[in-house]
Design an enzyme around this catalytic site. Structure first.
Site, short mmCIF file in Angstrom:
data_model
loop_
_atom_site.label_atom_id
_atom_site.label_comp_id
_atom_site.label_asym_id
_atom_site.label_seq_id
_atom_site.Cartn_x
_atom_site.Cartn_y
_atom_site.Cartn_z
N HIS A 91 15.63 18.24 -4.37
CA HIS A 91 15.54 19.62 -3.93
C HIS A 91 14.08 20.01 -3.91
O HIS A 91 13.32 19.59 -4.78
CB HIS A 91 16.32 20.54 -4.88
CG HIS A 91 16.60 21.87 -4.28
ND1 HIS A 91 15.67 22.89 -4.29
CD2 HIS A 91 17.68 22.34 -3.61
CE1 HIS A 91 16.19 23.92 -3.66
NE2 HIS A 91 17.40 23.63 -3.24
N ASP A 139 24.85 20.69 -2.77
CA ASP A 139 25.66 20.09 -1.71
C ASP A 139 26.36 18.81 -2.12
O ASP A 139 27.21 18.31 -1.39
CB ASP A 139 24.78 19.78 -0.49
CG ASP A 139 24.39 21.04 0.22
OD1 ASP A 139 25.25 21.93 0.29
OD2 ASP A 139 23.25 21.14 0.69
N1 ACO Z 1 16.83 9.91 -1.66
C1 ACO Z 1 15.82 9.02 -1.86
N2 ACO Z 1 14.54 9.39 -2.05
C2 ACO Z 1 14.26 10.70 -2.03
C3 ACO Z 1 15.26 11.68 -1.82
C4 ACO Z 1 16.58 11.24 -1.64
N3 ACO Z 1 17.56 12.12 -1.44
N4 ACO Z 1 14.68 12.91 -1.84
C5 ACO Z 1 13.39 12.73 -2.05
N5 ACO Z 1 13.12 11.38 -2.17
C6 ACO Z 1 11.82 10.77 -2.48
C7 ACO Z 1 10.89 10.78 -1.27
O1 ACO Z 1 11.02 9.59 -0.51
C8 ACO Z 1 9.55 10.91 -1.93
O2 ACO Z 1 9.22 9.64 -2.46
P1 ACO Z 1 7.68 9.17 -2.53
O3 ACO Z 1 7.03 10.12 -3.48
O4 ACO Z 1 7.76 7.76 -3.03
O5 ACO Z 1 7.14 9.27 -1.13
C9 ACO Z 1 9.81 11.82 -3.12
O6 ACO Z 1 11.20 11.61 -3.47
C10 ACO Z 1 9.56 13.30 -2.84
O7 ACO Z 1 10.31 13.65 -1.68
P2 ACO Z 1 9.90 14.81 -0.68
O8 ACO Z 1 10.61 14.58 0.62
O9 ACO Z 1 8.42 14.95 -0.66
O10 ACO Z 1 10.49 16.07 -1.42
P3 ACO Z 1 10.72 17.45 -0.76
O11 ACO Z 1 10.68 18.45 -1.87
O12 ACO Z 1 9.81 17.65 0.40
O13 ACO Z 1 12.22 17.33 -0.15
C11 ACO Z 1 14.54 17.41 0.14
C12 ACO Z 1 13.34 17.91 -0.67
C13 ACO Z 1 14.31 17.64 1.64
C14 ACO Z 1 15.77 18.21 -0.27
C15 ACO Z 1 14.75 15.90 -0.13
O14 ACO Z 1 14.93 15.66 -1.51
C16 ACO Z 1 15.91 15.30 0.67
O15 ACO Z 1 15.70 14.89 1.82
N6 ACO Z 1 17.15 15.25 0.06
C17 ACO Z 1 18.30 14.78 0.78
C18 ACO Z 1 18.83 15.89 1.69
C19 ACO Z 1 19.53 16.99 0.92
O16 ACO Z 1 20.33 16.75 0.03
N7 ACO Z 1 19.22 18.24 1.32
C20 ACO Z 1 19.85 19.42 0.72
C21 ACO Z 1 18.84 20.28 0.04
S1 ACO Z 1 19.63 21.57 -0.81
C22 ACO Z 1 19.89 22.75 0.34
O17 ACO Z 1 19.27 22.82 1.36
C23 ACO Z 1 20.91 23.70 0.01
#
Ligand code: ACO
Length: 428
Positions: free
Chosen positions: A307, A364
């Protein structure tokens, strides 16, 4: 603590005020920095940028706190109703019994939509995603209530637009599903409460009425409460920024619905179920999918994990996980993908990749499992989210207008070509 931060650029010092919120969050006010120095701040994705001062929702992602207007989400989920929470978010205080009855009455009276909406619905192919249908129907409200686009009106007139939207959204949501199913739409039954009426419009058939199950309506009501607001997320920011151009309430909310549609935002609950189904179809090898999620050459992410703000746990996920267990037990549903979800969560919480990056299940991860148990099809999950988020969006839109916020217009750092000379095609 100092009231100013200092930025030194090329030996010149700029003093910028520090702003403190009621929960002691701190911000550096950079609004005058550019006029003083010509410098802007750069923050792609607004990860560390406050876009507004807001009194609606407080969340602390480090320790997993979520309060609406000061009330903890746990208390509201346990004791309140979605209608009451909607009132709280929009008007700022919990209603008295008289206020609640009047609000319930108003939002019930306006559930019916103009017959011509059926003509609009007929124009969509059955392949339409219900989110696209929903956002189109909401924006079409502008055409049916043209005066609602004039925002120089009395607060009473704006309030009527708000009430209409709250009342008609379940009708539109259920009709977007009926379109998908190729079934005739159901008209609202104003003798029913908000959730029961929605379920009736979703599931009643010309040949069969829908039996209201209190376990189902209670679970749905709780899910809507948990989704009702989440401060300056992608869709709320969209609603505010569209509204800042003085676009109408309906146009702003329609934009919010579109923002919510994406799989990284509201679309994640559908993506979670698709992912769990794929894992099941693939033989249930959880480790294999964990490895895919960790592989930087593989675009796959564990949907429902991570998140932008919660870096400890998502308090809504805790409530939902418990609710999922309760609902499945009460309805006697055995869902193998719940076991896969639990296994995935257990493994991820013990895996250094997820621990180091503070990736926890978000709201979610379990909401889709409850929706499935309630009989709500996967493509409707994001619509359910939109239904829940509506009062939050309205509150954000109202607050933006009340604050008389300027039109949203970020800056950029240009990285393209510098000035060059144009040659006609024949000379290139
Ligand atoms: N699975 C695997 N790796 C992940 C995930 C995941 N779900 N989420 C983040 N990471 C990793 C990224 O690859 C990144 O790794 P790195 O540092 O080695 O490059 C690190 O964790 C940070 O990720 P970011 O994308 O920079 O985090 P950000 O805060 O921008 O993204 C987000 C948050 C978009 C929710 C992300 O965690 C994601 O894509 N999750 C899956 C989609 C999801 O469940 N969305 C619902 C959000 S809740 C809502 O909207 C109600």
């Amino acid at each position: 603590m100092s009231e100013y931060a200092q930025i030194i650029v090329d030996g010149k010092t700029y003093e910028l005020p520090i702003i403190r919120g009621t929960e002691n969050e701190l911000a550096i006010d950079i609004s005058k920095l550019r006029s003083q120095s010509g410098i802007i701040t750069l923050d792609p994705g607004f990860k560390n940028t406050g876009s507004t001062k807001s009194a609606i929702t407080f969340l602390d992602g480090e320790i997993g706190i979520l309060n609406y207007r000061g009330y903890p989400i746990e208390q509201l989920a346990d004791h309140s109703t979605f209608t009451e929470v909607s009132y709280l978010l929009i008007y700022g205080e919990l209603p008295t019994a008289v206020e609640l009855a009047a609000f319930q009455n108003a939002t019930t009276q306006h559930t019916l939509v103009h017959e011509d909406f059926k003509t609009i619905l007929d124009g969509f192919p059955s392949t339409s995603h219900p989110m696209g249908v929903l956002s189109s129907l909401v924006t079409a409200l502008n055409a049916f209530y043209p005066k609602s686009t004039n925002l120089d009106k009395s607060p009473e007139a704006i309030n009527l637009s708000i009430i209409r939207l709250l009342a008609k959204m379940p009708t539109f949501a259920a009709w977007s599903y009926k379109k998908k199913m190729g079934q005739p739409v159901n008209y609202p039954n104003n003798n029913l409460d908000y959730c029961s009426n929605f379920l009736h419009m979703m599931f009643a058939l010309p040949t069969m009425s829908y039996d209201i199950n209190p376990v189902v309506t209670k679970a749905l009501d709780k899910l809507l409460i948990l989704h009702a607001d989440h401060e300056q997320n992608c869709s709320a920011s969209t609603v505010r920024i569209v509204g800042s151009s003085q676009a109408s309430l309906y146009a702003s909310i329609s934009a919010g619905i579109n923002a919510l549609w994406g799989p990284l935002h509201g679309g994640a609950n559908q993506a979670v179920i698709d992912m769990l189904e794929s894992i099941k179809a693939d033989g249930g090898n959880i480790q294999k999918w964990m490895d895919k999620a960790k592989d930087k050459n593989d675009p796959f992410r564990l949907m429902g994990f991570g998140h932008r703000v919660y870096k400890n746990f998502d308090p809504r996920a805790k409530i939902i996980k418990k609710a999922a267990d309760e609902v499945l037990t009460a309805l006697g549903v055995q869902d193998p993908i719940l076991d896969i979800a639990k296994g995935l969560e257990e493994k991820a919480l013990a895996d250094p990749y997820f621990v180091e990056r503070k990736l926890y299940p978000n709201v979610d991860f379990y909401s889709g499992i409850i929706y499935r148990a309630l009989g709500i099809p996967t493509e409707m999950f994001t619509v359910m989210f939109a239904l829940g988020r509506l009062p939050g969006w309205i509150a954000q839109w109202q607050e933006m207008r009340g604050n008389q916020e300027p039109i949203g217009r970020p800056r950029q750092i240009y990285t393209g070509k510098t000035k060059r000379v144009y040659f006609p095609c024949s000379q290139r």
